[in-house]
Design a protein around this motif. Structure first.
Motif, mmCIF file in Angstrom:
data_model
loop_
_atom_site.group_PDB
_atom_site.id
_atom_site.type_symbol
_atom_site.label_atom_id
_atom_site.label_comp_id
_atom_site.label_asym_id
_atom_site.label_seq_id
_atom_site.Cartn_x
_atom_site.Cartn_y
_atom_site.Cartn_z
ATOM 1 N N ALA A 142 70.750 79.699 41.291
ATOM 2 C CA ALA A 142 70.206 80.982 40.861
ATOM 3 C C ALA A 142 68.961 80.763 40.019
ATOM 4 O O ALA A 142 68.828 79.753 39.328
ATOM 5 C CB ALA A 142 71.241 81.776 40.069
ATOM 6 N N SER A 143 68.059 81.735 40.087
ATOM 7 C CA SER A 143 66.829 81.713 39.301
ATOM 8 C C SER A 143 66.779 82.986 38.469
ATOM 9 O O SER A 143 66.934 84.088 38.994
ATOM 10 C CB SER A 143 65.613 81.630 40.228
ATOM 11 O OG SER A 143 64.423 81.535 39.493
ATOM 12 N N LEU A 144 66.600 82.820 37.159
ATOM 13 C CA LEU A 144 66.549 83.968 36.249
ATOM 14 C C LEU A 144 65.215 83.989 35.514
ATOM 15 O O LEU A 144 64.656 82.938 35.192
ATOM 16 C CB LEU A 144 67.681 83.889 35.231
ATOM 17 C CG LEU A 144 69.122 84.027 35.750
ATOM 18 C CD1 LEU A 144 70.107 83.809 34.619
ATOM 19 C CD2 LEU A 144 69.331 85.398 36.382
ATOM 20 N N ARG A 145 64.766 85.198 35.192
ATOM 21 C CA ARG A 145 63.499 85.365 34.491
ATOM 22 C C ARG A 145 63.646 86.451 33.450
ATOM 23 O O ARG A 145 64.244 87.508 33.713
ATOM 24 C CB ARG A 145 62.395 85.745 35.489
ATOM 25 C CG ARG A 145 61.044 86.014 34.868
ATOM 26 C CD ARG A 145 60.040 86.376 35.942
ATOM 27 N NE ARG A 145 58.733 86.674 35.395
ATOM 28 C CZ ARG A 145 57.679 87.039 36.119
ATOM 29 N NH1 ARG A 145 57.798 87.137 37.438
ATOM 30 N NH2 ARG A 145 56.537 87.290 35.536
ATOM 31 N N GLY A 146 63.129 86.197 32.251
ATOM 32 C CA GLY A 146 63.180 87.212 31.209
ATOM 33 C C GLY A 146 63.092 86.602 29.830
ATOM 34 O O GLY A 146 62.813 85.412 29.660
ATOM 35 N N SER A 147 63.345 87.444 28.826
ATOM 36 C CA SER A 147 63.399 86.976 27.453
ATOM 37 C C SER A 147 64.722 86.248 27.233
ATOM 38 O O SER A 147 65.620 86.292 28.083
ATOM 39 C CB SER A 147 63.296 88.160 26.494
ATOM 40 O OG SER A 147 64.439 89.004 26.657
ATOM 41 N N LEU A 148 64.862 85.594 26.093
ATOM 42 C CA LEU A 148 66.114 84.895 25.813
ATOM 43 C C LEU A 148 67.302 85.855 25.827
ATOM 44 O O LEU A 148 68.389 85.509 26.311
ATOM 45 C CB LEU A 148 66.029 84.180 24.467
ATOM 46 C CG LEU A 148 65.242 82.867 24.438
ATOM 47 C CD1 LEU A 148 65.222 82.303 23.024
ATOM 48 C CD2 LEU A 148 65.845 81.862 25.410
#
Length: 407
Positions: free
Chosen positions: A288-294
């Motif tokens: 899986a690939s995730l993107r965003g703030s912590l």
């Protein structure tokens, strides 16, 4: 006459994925595939290129291949293996005579005699079921003589015409062969190349760059089915039911993680393609690939953890887009993942250079990278725009093509 054929490609046996072996996934896939062969009484399994990930695959990858040949033979299924751009023609060809005794036909590269690329495919009863124009990955030197002073456009046009001529010659031989047999048989063609309009992924290395960007669909012969490899996302070409990429059976990069992988079951009846059935491949290793703030990543990681187990954690790629300034980013992400069945293989900062962050012993080493991978890693360290990177990659590959073979 009838024939059931499984079309698959781009297995990339022996691949190392950011320091991780795919051996267990490939073993699970082979076991699943054998079950499909038995369940659907498949006559022929066709692998349309890139059986291996490198020209010198590790011993366990070769063992997986040879074991599968034996198991398919025991299951009454023939095998056809075509060389891809990742495969070594010499390595694939060294065992072809031996494997032929087990019902496997191997075409590692363009043959000196075109008749060696026109194969008869029998069903499990030993009756002729189809004629195959077995086209592997075609290297420019296979069909062209280098000429000094040619422009890139000239090279592209000449290579396209040469590949089209190769297909045409094989198809005409297949027609003659079918006539000599006195049977109404379907004609199948194969290929390992990029076609116009095909959608690729980041794990697909461009081929023919500077010589041929994509092969036009109308340059294929009028075969009853065209089984393609090289593009990892399963898809029809230009909307045609009979021209297809099967795609890779496992996700070979993070941008493939959401794709439903498949193999294609073809049913030929009365000298024509009758049905094409997609057989979805199970996910043997979640990515899986995730993107965003912590904060956003924390919620996403917790949700994805449900897909993993301690024995099979989810492999993650994380892109941080608003906390890039944090100097202890690695530590914060480790804290988010603590106690969860996930493993972070790569962290990307949206601003600035990408930071490869591998946990435990997951480290990329030179022996796990190809020459082109090393070159691309070096490019990533420079402040270049996409056009400059593409131009340098093109020049690099042109230099490789002009080197004598074996250098």
């Amino acid at each position: 006459m009838s024939l059931r054929l499984l079309h698959t490609s781009d297995w990339h046996l022996g691949q190392h994925f950011m320091g991780k072996t795919r051996q267990a996934e490939h073993q699970a896939f082979c076991a699943w595939l054998l079950e499909q062969v038995r369940q659907h009484a498949v006559d022929v399994l066709l692998i349309a290129g890139d059986l291996f990930d490198t020209g010198s695959p590790p011993s366990y990858a070769r063992e997986q291949y040879y074991r599968l040949v034996v198991q398919l033979h025991e299951a009454g299924c023939s095998l056809v293996v075509l060389g891809g751009n990742h495969d070594s023609p010499a390595m694939l060809g060294e065992s072809r005579s031996l494997l032929a005794q087990l019902g496997a036909q191997v075409v590692p590269g363009v043959a000196r005699e075109p008749d060696d690329q026109v194969l008869l495919l029998n069903n499990r009863d030993g009756q002729p079921g189809a004629v195959l124009c077995a086209v592997p990955f075609i290297r420019p030197r296979d069909v062209l003589t280098s000429q000094a002073g040619q422009s890139a456009q000239d090279k592209q046009q000449n290579l396209q015409q040469a590949i089209a001529g190769h297909y045409r010659a094989l198809y005409e031989r297949a027609l003659v062969y079918r006539t000599e047999l006195g049977l109404e048989l379907p004609i199948i063609a194969s290929g390992h190349l990029t076609t116009v309009g095909a959608s690729a992924s980041e794990s697909v290395r461009e081929i023919y760059v500077g010589s041929l960007e994509a092969f036009p669909t109308n340059a294929f012969p009028p075969a009853d089915y065209i089984a393609l490899g090289h593009i990892h996302r399963p898809q029809k070409v230009a909307g045609f039911e009979h021209i297809r990429y099967s795609g890779s059976p496992i996700a070979l990069s993070f941008d493939e993680a959401r794709q439903q992988k498949e193999v294609l079951l073809l049913q030929f009846e009365a000298a024509a393609l009758h049905t094409v059935t997609s057989l979805p491949v199970p996910v043997f290793q979640p990515l899986a690939s995730l993107r965003g703030s912590l904060k956003e990543l924390a919620a996403g990681i917790a949700k994805l953890a449900a897909q993993g187990t301690p024995e099979r954690p989810v492999w993650l790629e994380l892109q941080v887009n608003s906390d890039d300034y944090l100097s202890d980013l690695q530590g914060r992400i480790n804290a988010l993942c603590e106690g969860l069945p996930v493993e972070v293989l790569r962290i990307r900062r949206e601003r600035g250079s990408n930071v490869a962050s591998l946990t435990g012993e997951a480290r990329e080493t030179l022996d796990e990278l190809g020459v082109e991978d090393v070159f691309n890693r070096r490019l990533q360290q420079e402040a270049l725009d996409e056009e400059d990177i593409r131009r340098l990659q093109q020049l690099y590959r042109q230099v490789l093509e002009e080197l004598p073979e074996g250098r």
